[in-house]
Design a protein around this motif. Structure first.
Motif, short mmCIF file in Angstrom:
data_model
loop_
_atom_site.label_atom_id
_atom_site.label_comp_id
_atom_site.label_asym_id
_atom_site.label_seq_id
_atom_site.Cartn_x
_atom_site.Cartn_y
_atom_site.Cartn_z
N TYR A 310 0.81 -1.22 0.00
CA TYR A 310 0.00 0.00 0.00
C TYR A 310 0.84 1.27 0.00
N LYS A 311 2.05 1.21 0.54
CA LYS A 311 2.90 2.40 0.42
C LYS A 311 3.36 2.58 -1.02
N ALA A 312 3.67 1.46 -1.70
CA ALA A 312 4.01 1.56 -3.12
C ALA A 312 2.85 2.14 -3.91
N LEU A 313 1.62 1.74 -3.59
CA LEU A 313 0.45 2.26 -4.29
C LEU A 313 0.31 3.76 -4.11
N LEU A 314 0.52 4.25 -2.90
CA LEU A 314 0.44 5.69 -2.66
C LEU A 314 1.55 6.44 -3.38
N TYR A 315 2.77 5.89 -3.34
CA TYR A 315 3.87 6.52 -4.06
C TYR A 315 3.64 6.46 -5.57
N MET A 316 3.03 5.39 -6.06
CA MET A 316 2.72 5.30 -7.48
C MET A 316 1.72 6.37 -7.90
N SER A 317 0.69 6.57 -7.11
CA SER A 317 -0.33 7.56 -7.48
C SER A 317 0.22 8.98 -7.43
N VAL A 318 0.97 9.30 -6.38
CA VAL A 318 1.57 10.63 -6.31
C VAL A 318 2.65 10.77 -7.38
N ILE A 354 -4.25 1.68 4.47
CA ILE A 354 -3.41 1.95 5.63
C ILE A 354 -4.01 1.32 6.89
N SER A 355 -5.33 1.49 7.08
CA SER A 355 -5.93 1.07 8.35
C SER A 355 -7.32 0.47 8.23
N ALA A 356 -8.01 0.67 7.14
CA ALA A 356 -9.43 0.34 7.08
C ALA A 356 -9.68 -1.16 6.97
N PRO A 357 -10.73 -1.67 7.61
CA PRO A 357 -11.13 -3.07 7.42
C PRO A 357 -11.39 -3.36 5.95
N LEU A 358 -11.17 -4.61 5.58
CA LEU A 358 -11.29 -5.13 4.21
C LEU A 358 -10.06 -4.81 3.36
N PHE A 359 -9.06 -4.14 3.94
CA PHE A 359 -7.84 -3.82 3.21
C PHE A 359 -6.62 -4.35 3.97
N ALA A 360 -5.48 -4.33 3.28
CA ALA A 360 -4.29 -5.05 3.77
C ALA A 360 -3.80 -4.56 5.12
N GLY A 361 -3.71 -3.25 5.31
CA GLY A 361 -3.14 -2.73 6.54
C GLY A 361 -3.88 -3.17 7.79
N LEU A 421 -0.91 2.77 -14.71
CA LEU A 421 -2.25 2.35 -14.29
C LEU A 421 -2.31 0.84 -14.06
N ALA A 422 -1.64 0.08 -14.92
CA ALA A 422 -1.64 -1.37 -14.75
C ALA A 422 -0.99 -1.76 -13.42
N ALA A 423 0.15 -1.14 -13.11
CA ALA A 423 0.82 -1.44 -11.84
C ALA A 423 -0.05 -1.06 -10.65
N MET A 424 -0.66 0.13 -10.71
CA MET A 424 -1.51 0.55 -9.61
C MET A 424 -2.73 -0.36 -9.47
N GLY A 425 -3.28 -0.80 -10.59
CA GLY A 425 -4.42 -1.71 -10.54
C GLY A 425 -4.07 -3.04 -9.90
N LEU A 426 -2.90 -3.59 -10.23
CA LEU A 426 -2.48 -4.86 -9.64
C LEU A 426 -2.23 -4.72 -8.14
N VAL A 427 -1.58 -3.64 -7.74
CA VAL A 427 -1.32 -3.44 -6.31
C VAL A 427 -2.64 -3.26 -5.55
N SER A 428 -3.58 -2.52 -6.15
CA SER A 428 -4.89 -2.33 -5.52
C SER A 428 -5.60 -3.67 -5.33
N ALA A 429 -5.55 -4.51 -6.35
CA ALA A 429 -6.19 -5.83 -6.25
C ALA A 429 -5.54 -6.68 -5.16
N LEU A 430 -4.22 -6.64 -5.06
CA LEU A 430 -3.53 -7.40 -4.02
C LEU A 430 -3.88 -6.88 -2.63
N SER A 431 -3.93 -5.57 -2.48
CA SER A 431 -4.26 -4.99 -1.18
C SER A 431 -5.67 -5.37 -0.75
N LEU A 432 -6.60 -5.28 -1.66
CA LEU A 432 -7.97 -5.66 -1.35
C LEU A 432 -8.08 -7.16 -1.13
#
Length: 577
Positions: A310-318, A354-361, A421-432
């Motif tokens: 999820y930190k990679a995802l945030l750094y990817m988006s920014v 980072i913290s929400a239920p249903l997500f990796a953190g 976008l592809a990288a962010m999509g894959l990381v999002s899917a893994l986090s979820l």
């Protein structure tokens, strides 16, 4: 596959091909290397291999157990995802450096002895700095130099500690080195402290952390993604391997979890905001290592695994925003939600992760928080609950709001490139996916831990904290009480180093002038006596002819290097003051 080949070496050696092939093939090689390394890891049996005899010691270049496997696995996954994100990068320097950097971190994770660990430890420092220099600006060059000095300095301390440790124990095995507790810390050996401080520098311990906030935001958009995944998590692995149950780490982790929140709330550069949040999340892992129970160590490993994603995802988006707009400063952003809807959505997923239920953190932090409560670390438990809400407020809410929603006119910019976008999509899917199916991760963790994160108590408590944080953020912004975005530079603890450097440099200059003015004939006579004494030391019985122990020589070499650095950088420190 070669049965005794460390998977990290596949990336390091394969990266040497990148400068030799056309641009279109570089991306293919970058994608292939982590996949081949992953296949090698999955085919290798558990245990030790790759043994080499060196100077009378048995080196173990490949050790796969539950702890090293989970870190090696996420490092290889992160390398593949970062390679997708960086497919647009031109030239060969950054792709080559990135693969060698990732490979050296992976190599260190599978090192079974301290000498092999040191070799890979130093390669991570040398290769990763090129991800900062690749931005090709004066500031990135200066920041990279500081980063390199700090990282190599960590290696020097590690080598000194290893030599002393080997001298004391006769072993080079990289296993539990010591348990440094609040009761016995004064009894810890010099070797223990040197190794612990070396690990602490890479883990960005308090007062040793400013390299992180300086370096990561100055790297290229893709370089920051690489940096966020490996250096600090390698340090967490090293702490979990060498110092589990060292409860002196618990207060250190508490400070790490708290102080970055205040800087993240007012920092203008969103990549620096994420760097402070990274420091906060490392605090959770350090607390887990310090508690040291099976549940806590598993929690530290799980948190490292999920945090890399999820930190990679945030750094990817920014980073995508920086790539399209040319800035990551909150004062210059806003109104991008319509122009970059996919990037905005992925950024929100990263924030929730980072913290929400249903997500990796959520499923990783819960392990450490539960371990703290179970073992009676009440202060750490309270701090981690507060820090979970605090990082969501100062980072999880602020970063998407500042980049995509704050009240500025919509921007007419293009969406992020398809590879991003592809990288962010894959990381999002893994986090979820990890948030929905935590047992997939728990099955990989060391110590065979079984845990259920989705209890009513855990979910309700976390949702209350996040709802409070969201409400507080909305009210503070609406009423104008939240710190306004301003173009500011936060010196942080660097103030101490700059002030100390200024005072030290000024003192040295004053003393130097006084010595020049007073040396006269008496000084020249003293110099002559020194020369005569030096000539005497070269006889067989002289001081310089003695045989010194390896540990003493390592200490003297470290002291000489430290003195050299002080003398070399004293003028710069005086100027900075």
């Amino acid at each position: 596959m070669i049965a005794e080949l460390n998977p990290g070496l596949i990336l390091i050696l394969g990266a040497l091909l990148i400068p030799l092939v056309p641009q279109i093939a570089r991306g293919a090689i970058s994608l292939a290397l982590p996949l081949v390394g992953l296949a090698q890891l999955l085919l290798l049996p558990r245990g030790e291999a790759g043994q080499i005899a060196l100077f009378g010691y048995q080196l173990v270049t490949l050790r796969i157990d539950d702890l090293s496997f989970v870190f090696g696995l996420i490092f290889l996954i992160a390398a593949f995802l970062a390679s997708i994100y960086a497919l647009h990068v031109k030239g060969w320097v950054e792709p080559m450096a990135a693969q060698m950097y990732a490979g050296s971190a992976i190599g260190a994770v599978f090192a079974g002895d301290l000498i092999t660990l040191f070799v890979f430890w130093e390669i991570t420092a040398i290769t990763s700095v090129f991800l900062i220099w690749a931005r090709r600006s004066e500031r990135s060059f200066d920041t990279g130099m500081r980063y390199l000095i700090v990282q190599v300095g960590s290696g020097v301390l590690l080598l000194s500690g290893v030599l002393l440790y080997v001298h004391q124990t006769g072993s080079v095995a990289f296993d539990v080195i010591a348990q440094v507790t609040t009761q016995n810390w004064q009894d810890a050996s010099a070797a223990t402290w040197l190794i612990l401080i070396a690990f602490g520098i890479k883990a960005a311990f308090p007062f040793l952390h400013n390299w992180l906030q300086d370096a990561y935001p100055e790297a290229t958009p893709s370089g920051t993604v690489w940096l966020s995944a490996f250096t600090t998590k390698l340090a967490i692995y090293a702490l979990a391997r060498g110092f589990p149950g060292s409860d002196l780490l618990v207060p250190i982790g508490i400070v790490m979890a708290i102080f970055p929140l205040f800087y993240a709330a007012v920092e203008n550069d969103l990549r620096r905001v994420l760097a402070y949040a990274l420091n906060n999340q490392l605090g959770f892992m350090v607390i887990g290592v310090g508690i040291g129970t099976d549940l806590a160590i598993a929690g530290a490993a799980a948190q490292a695994f999920c945090h890399i994603l999820y930190k990679a995802l945030l750094y990817m988006s920014v980073g995508a925003v920086l790539f399209r707009v040319g800035t990551a400063k909150a004062t210059e952003l806003g109104g991008l939600a319509r122009a970059m809807p996919w990037t905005c959505a992925f950024c929100i997923i990263g924030a929730l992760s980072i913290s929400a239920p249903l997500f990796a953190g959520f499923i990783s932090k819960s392990l450490i928080i539960s371990a703290a409560m179970k073992e009676g670390y009440f202060a750490a438990w309270i701090v981690m609950l507060f820090a979970s809400a605090g990082v969501f407020l100062t980072t999880g809410l602020r970063v998407p709001y500042a980049a995509f929603f704050q009240g500025r006119a919509p921007r007419e910019v293009a969406e992020a490139p398809n590879n991003m976008l592809a990288a962010m999509g894959l990381v999002s899917a893994l986090s979820l996916g990890l948030g929905l199916y935590p047992t997939a991760l728990y099955a990989l963790l060391p110590n065979g831990v079984t845990y259920e994160p989705y209890t009513l108590e855990h979910v309700v408590t976390q949702m209350q904290l996040l709802a409070f944080a969201a409400l507080a953020f909305a009210l503070l912004v609406a009423r104008g009480f939240y710190p306004r975005d301003e173009a500011r530079t936060l010196v942080d603890f660097d103030w101490f180093y700059r002030r100390l450097g200024y005072n030290l440099g000024s003192t040295l200059l004053i003393l130097g002038r006084s010595m020049i003015n007073t040396i006269g004939d008496a000084g020249r006579a003293a110099i002559l006596r020194v020369e005569q004494n030096i000539s005497r030391t070269h006889n067989p019985d002289g001081m310089l002819a003695r045989t010194w122990s390896t540990g003493v020589m390592a200490f003297l070499a470290t002291a000489m290097l430290a003195g050299y650095l002080v003398i070399f950088y004293a003028p710069a420190l005086v100027g900075a003051g």
